[in-house]
Each structure stands twice: as C-alpha cells, then as structure tokens.
Write a protein that holds these residues in place. Structure first.
Motif, PDB file in Angstrom:
ATOM      1  N   ARG A  92      -4.082  14.136   6.673  1.00 37.38           N
ATOM      2  CA  ARG A  92      -3.436  13.002   6.015  1.00 37.38           C
ATOM      3  C   ARG A  92      -2.541  13.545   4.915  1.00 37.38           C
ATOM      4  O   ARG A  92      -2.703  14.705   4.502  1.00 37.38           O
ATOM      5  N   THR A 117      -4.746   7.670   6.814  1.00 38.01           N
ATOM      6  CA  THR A 117      -6.049   8.131   6.327  1.00 38.01           C
ATOM      7  C   THR A 117      -6.609   9.318   7.103  1.00 38.01           C
ATOM      8  O   THR A 117      -7.608   9.907   6.697  1.00 38.01           O
ATOM      9  N   LEU A 149       0.848  -1.184   0.000  1.00 39.60           N
ATOM     10  CA  LEU A 149       0.000   0.000   0.000  1.00 39.60           C
ATOM     11  C   LEU A 149       0.883   1.234   0.000  1.00 39.60           C
ATOM     12  O   LEU A 149       1.859   1.308   0.760  1.00 39.60           O
ATOM     13  N   GLN A 200      -5.306   7.935  12.320  1.00 40.32           N
ATOM     14  CA  GLN A 200      -6.053   6.876  11.644  1.00 40.32           C
ATOM     15  C   GLN A 200      -5.252   6.351  10.458  1.00 40.32           C
ATOM     16  O   GLN A 200      -4.545   7.097   9.784  1.00 40.32           O
ATOM     17  N   ASN A 201      -5.388   5.045  10.213  1.00 42.89           N
ATOM     18  CA  ASN A 201      -4.711   4.448   9.065  1.00 42.89           C
ATOM     19  C   ASN A 201      -5.494   3.272   8.528  1.00 42.89           C
ATOM     20  O   ASN A 201      -6.555   2.912   9.071  1.00 42.89           O
ATOM     21  N   ALA A 202      -4.978   2.673   7.451  1.00 44.80           N
ATOM     22  CA  ALA A 202      -5.693   1.612   6.748  1.00 44.80           C
ATOM     23  C   ALA A 202      -5.351   0.217   7.255  1.00 44.80           C
ATOM     24  O   ALA A 202      -5.755  -0.773   6.652  1.00 44.80           O
ATOM     25  N   ASP A 258      -1.649   6.342   0.995  1.00 44.32           N
ATOM     26  CA  ASP A 258      -2.947   5.712   1.244  1.00 44.32           C
ATOM     27  C   ASP A 258      -2.995   5.020   2.600  1.00 44.32           C
ATOM     28  O   ASP A 258      -4.086   4.730   3.113  1.00 44.32           O
TER      29      ASP A 258
END
Length: 312
Positions: free
Chosen positions: A225, A161, A154, A165-167, A158
């Motif tokens: 972000r 986020t 990734l 916060q993250n993916a 990206d």
C-alpha cells in the motif's frame, strides 16, 4: 474475456442502484481481463456502466485539479500541454511534471491509454498502480458516493489498504480525486525501477519539497500500500534511512514475480536517497529525473497518445 455470467448492463451513476453481484464499469480494462470472478467467489451478474456519466474529465482551478474517476490515461497525459495547464496558477505548478512519467509507468498500448481510467486504477488497488502513485504523491483526496446517498472524502493514501484491497464498502462509487494546489506547486522528484525494460514497476517513489521546506516522500509499488513520510525539513541521509526503517516494516514490502521484498527494500532506500539529494540541491540545479524510465527524457515533452500508437 467473455463474461458469460452477465445478465444486464445498466447505464447509471447512482450507487442506490447497486446490489449484490454488481460491479461498476468504467474503462473495463480490468473487468474484461480478469473475468466474472475477478472480485470474489461469486460471479458477477450486472455491470453498472459509467459510460453515460458525462463527468468533466479534468477541472483546473486556482485551488488545484479535480480528476473525474472516469478520466482516461490519455486525457490525463494530455493535461500538461493543454490550455488548462497554461493559464492561471496552474502555469507555475511543478507537480504537473509528474503526470507523464506516471502515465508512462503503465507500460500500456494506446488502446489501454484511451480506455483505462484514473479511478479504475485506484479501485483495482494493485501496488504498482501508477495513478495511485501520482494521486498519493500529490496528497490526493478521493470523493466517494455511497448507496445510501451519503458521500465521504478519504485520502488516497488511506483508500488503498493492501494488494488488491481498498477501503471502499460494497456499492460505493469513487467519483473524483482532488489534487490540491499546495502539493502541485511544490518541487517534485520521481524515481521508478523495474526488473525489465518494459516491466511492471517494482519500486516507484515520489518526493515533494513544499514551500515551507517540508519534504514529503511517497513510496509505492515496492510496498503493498502507499506509504508516506513527512519531514519538517530535508533530512540528512541517516534521518531518511531511520524514517524508512520506522515507516515500512519488512512485512509491508510486496513480494511477487516483479521483485523480491529484499530487492524492493534496497531499491527504496537507494531511490529515496537520490530524491533527497535532488530536492536538497538548489532549485533549478537539475531538471526532473525520471530514473528507471523506459523512454528517453526528451520524449516526455513531445509524446502524445497518437505518438504512442505509432510506437506500439
């Protein structure tokens, strides 16, 4: 901070061992600062310790640089003066000039430098995370390991986020970040501003002029972000401003004690224009300018983690 809810510390690098109530432990500078409730309303019960991972901190090849998630800030800071950076294709990579200004942007003591990790900074996902700025600005790609044994890649732009916060899904482990030679070999420009001399970054921008003349601008710290803009060629001032208008809505500018959204927005446009002007000038016309940096420019060439200890 004492974490009095922890029942076990498990030395492992296997995401399959993760269960509810666990947290991955690398340097621990965030975990032991925020405490057992750092990641939600439920307390942490176990720490999955990556201390035995034994992953090579930095691997340099002609294709680029791979940073282990456990690479410390001190190890990364030492890279530009290392034998790895002085041989092969790496010897001509201007992108290495971004490493030290980004490391300095931690505004941290030598104790933090020697414990805090690149991966931990990305996973904490704060807007001012300077390893996010560095890796996003150099088109970094994260390799992520999942509890089911799968892995995925990734883009760092990206991965993060939002503010904190993250993916990453529960149990996923950030293994490494790959910085491609195509980005490292580009001309670069760096700008950073804070409301105080030793304050957290309020705005941090990285510009990159690729071999084909394309300009990439990465905005961090000012926004919740990372935001990346790409232009087919160096834009004029109006095109740059228009691109920022389109890419960053007002709601995306971060708002905290380190800077109001309106100030962050104004400084983003100002520093973006400075970067545009620097990269539009002929190569070699001026050295990398780390505007807003709190160390004199001449210090970057000689500063080491040992020197940082003496300065603290």
């Amino acid at each position: 901070m004492d974490m009095n809810t922890i029942e076990a510390v498990v030395r492992t690098t296997d995401p399959a061992e993760w269960r509810d109530g666990d947290a991955w432990l690398a340097g621990g500078t965030v975990l032991f600062s925020y405490g057992s409730y750092a990641f939600g309303s439920e307390p942490l019960r176990r720490l999955l310790d990556l201390g035995s991972a034994d992953w090579p901190a930095i691997t340099v090849t002609d294709e680029g640089i791979e940073l282990a998630a456990t690479c410390t800030v001190a190890e990364l800071y030492a890279l530009p003066d290392s034998p790895q950076a002085a041989s092969g294709s790496a010897a001509g990579w201007p992108g290495l000039d971004l490493i030290r200004p980004c490391c300095e942007s931690f505004v941290a003591s030598f104790k933090v430098w020697n414990m805090s990790t690149v991966g931990g900074n990305l996973c904490t996902s704060l807007p001012a995370g300077p390893m996010i700025s560095l890796c996003a600005g150099l088109d970094g790609t994260a390799t992520i390991l999942s509890p089911d044994g799968a892995s995925r890649e990734l883009a760092v732009t990206d991965l993060v986020t939002g503010d904190g916060q993250n993916a990453l899904a529960p149990g996923e482990l950030l293994r490494s970040i790959r910085l491609p030679a195509s980005a490292l070999s580009s001309r670069v420009a760096f700008r950073r501003l804070s409301l105080s001399n030793l304050g957290r970054s309020g705005v941090l921008l990285i510009g990159r002029l690729d071999a084909g003349g394309q300009l990439t601008l990465t905005v961090t710290a000012a926004t919740k972000r990372p935001v990346q803009l790409r232009f087919g060629q160096v834009p004029d001032a109006a095109e740059l401003a228009s691109g920022l208008d389109e890419a960053i809505p007002d709601a995306l500018y971060h708002d905290d004690i380190h800077g109001l959204p309106a100030w962050r927005r104004d400084m983003t446009y100002r520093l973006a224009e400075e970067i545009r002007g620097e990269l539009a000038a002929p190569e070699g016309a001026q050295p990398l300018v780390a505007a807003g940096d709190f160390w004199p420019p001449e210090r970057h060439a000689a500063r080491t983690p040992t020197a940082a200890k003496k300065d603290t």
